[in-house]
Design an enzyme around this catalytic site. Structure first.
Site, PDB file in Angstrom:
ATOM      1  N   LYS A  99       0.865  -1.175   0.000  1.00 22.32           N
ATOM      2  CA  LYS A  99       0.000   0.000   0.000  1.00 22.32           C
ATOM      3  C   LYS A  99       0.902   1.225   0.000  1.00 22.32           C
ATOM      4  O   LYS A  99       1.676   1.441   0.943  1.00 22.32           O
ATOM      5  CB  LYS A  99      -0.908   0.015   1.228  1.00 22.32           C
ATOM      6  CG  LYS A  99      -1.802   1.247   1.275  1.00 22.32           C
ATOM      7  CD  LYS A  99      -2.517   1.376   2.623  1.00 22.32           C
ATOM      8  CE  LYS A  99      -3.221   2.731   2.674  1.00 22.32           C
ATOM      9  NZ  LYS A  99      -3.806   3.000   4.006  1.00 22.32           N
ATOM     10  N   GLY A 160      -8.533   8.958   9.753  1.00 24.69           N
ATOM     11  CA  GLY A 160      -8.907   8.994  11.157  1.00 24.69           C
ATOM     12  C   GLY A 160     -10.026   9.947  11.506  1.00 24.69           C
ATOM     13  O   GLY A 160     -10.402  10.072  12.675  1.00 24.69           O
ATOM     14  N   ALA A 186      -9.568   5.319   4.149  1.00 21.47           N
ATOM     15  CA  ALA A 186      -9.482   6.446   5.084  1.00 21.47           C
ATOM     16  C   ALA A 186     -10.800   7.194   5.226  1.00 21.47           C
ATOM     17  O   ALA A 186     -11.490   7.463   4.246  1.00 21.47           O
ATOM     18  CB  ALA A 186      -8.387   7.439   4.683  1.00 21.47           C
ATOM     19  N   GLY A 187     -11.136   7.507   6.466  1.00 24.91           N
ATOM     20  CA  GLY A 187     -12.271   8.352   6.765  1.00 24.91           C
ATOM     21  C   GLY A 187     -13.545   7.642   7.180  1.00 24.91           C
ATOM     22  O   GLY A 187     -14.504   8.274   7.594  1.00 24.91           O
ATOM     23  N   THR A 209      -8.512   3.165  12.110  1.00 26.19           N
ATOM     24  CA  THR A 209      -8.943   3.926  13.286  1.00 26.19           C
ATOM     25  C   THR A 209     -10.380   3.616  13.684  1.00 26.19           C
ATOM     26  O   THR A 209     -10.691   3.525  14.882  1.00 26.19           O
ATOM     27  CB  THR A 209      -8.800   5.436  13.013  1.00 26.19           C
ATOM     28  OG1 THR A 209      -7.454   5.712  12.636  1.00 26.19           O
ATOM     29  CG2 THR A 209      -9.144   6.251  14.259  1.00 26.19           C
TER      30      THR A 209
END
Length: 257
Positions: A99, A160, A186-187, A209
């Protein structure tokens, strides 16, 4: 046919990819990953030990025969650093699928797109299977696809943040032009965010996260697994069109007056 995620010639039953940071210890990491059903696990080479056998090693808790370990270049701010980190992971025997992250800003953790493109060109030429973290930009996604990346990984929102998909319209354009898997990265904050991404037609969701920092990471890992699965099934089933006015659920034909 079985519905699977295909990445560089390998098929995966799970479309959820999970990270390994922010857990209280490796035991919690292991349990959350098991409950999530994920088969691909991403590890920040610069932050989590997978290369030094003389120190506590994450690979003592995760069987590489059971999971595909996906090294990532989190913490890299230049193309050179990212390429060097990928080479280190390959030398450690982790594998060639990576990644790619090249961060451009400390506050937002948005990717540095020119540096990501530069690193991707080098890594693809060296035989790596590259999964790049990018903004939700259709042009960047197409360029990386054309370079030879095995997937594109647009962010839903800042890393996050837990905000979910902030720009579904760009994600839709990326999906329309994609010839490789599109994995939202992400997010994501909760299971409904993951379900929405899958209902749009994304091929997978990557998160860390949202699970590791939840009040109950193990229960959230299960929720995310179910969210991804239900979203995928809803996409395959085909939702009804949205309408402004009601439509009777029961037909009126044949009803006695």
């Amino acid at each position: 046919m079985e519905d699977v995620l295909n990445l560089a010639g390998t098929s995966y039953r799970s479309r959820l990819i999970v990270g390994t940071g922010k857990y209280k210890d490796f035991q919690e990491t292991k349990k959350a990953i098991e409950v999530s059903g994920a088969e691909i696990v991403t590890v920040a080479v610069r932050r989590v030990n997978i290369t030094d056998p003389n120190k506590e090693n994450l690979l003592d808790y995760l069987d590489p025969k059971k999971y595909t370990i996906l090294p990532n270049t989190a913490g890299c701010y230049t193309a050179d650093d990212a390429v060097r980190t990928c080479r280190l992971a390959r030398e450690a025997g982790v594998g060639k699928m990576i990644k790619l992250e090249v961060i451009g800003d400390d506050k937002t953790l948005f990717p540095d797109i020119p540096a990501t493109l530069d690193a991707a060109r080098i890594l693809v030429k060296e035989g790596f299977v590259v999964l790049p973290y990018i903004t939700d930009d259709p042009i960047t996604a197409k360029k990386l696809q054309d370079i030879g990346c095995a997937a594109v990984m647009p962010l839903a929102a800042p890393i996050g943040s837990g905000l979910g998909i902030r720009n579904p319209f760009n994600i839709r354009i990326i999906l329309e032009q994609a010839t490789v898997p599109v994995i939202v990265d992400a997010g994501v904050g909760t299971a409904s965010d993951a379900a929405i991404a899958m209902e749009m037609g994304c091929d997978g969701v990557l998160m860390n996260t949202a699970i590791a920092s939840a009040k109950d990471p193990i229960l959230m890992a299960e929720a995310m697994r179910l969210g991804v699965e239900s979203g995928r099934k809803a996409y395959l089933a085909g939702r009804i069109p949205k309408k402004l006015y009601a439509t009777a659920s029961s037909p009126l034909d044949g009803i006695l007056a």
